[in-house]
Design a protein around this motif. Sequence first.
Motif: not given
Length: 94
Positions: A38, A40-41, A47, A62, A64
């Motif tokens: 998934t 995000h942002a 994730k 996770n 980033y």
Amino acid sequence: MTTSPDASPAAVWTILTSWPRGYFTARYEGRRYGVSNTAHANGQSFKLFAEQLGGADRISLNIYRPPSSAEPALKPCEMPIDKVTAFVVGAVLE
């Protein structure tokens, strides 16, 4: 002499961005996994959750991407970083 695949956070980031979003299956070390990838942002973080189908193994992480050109921050979820990087680098999507 054999070389190990690159398991750096940058390599993990590159692999995860190339994998499909959502649910799919993959094989790792002869076992089959259901994988959820998934974003995000707006694609600045991912994730990943993988669960061995018919078994007890799980992979969760996770990752980033920092706003600068620094290396991505890889955060395994309650497991060794080597375990999650080995899975991402070694998994073969079905």
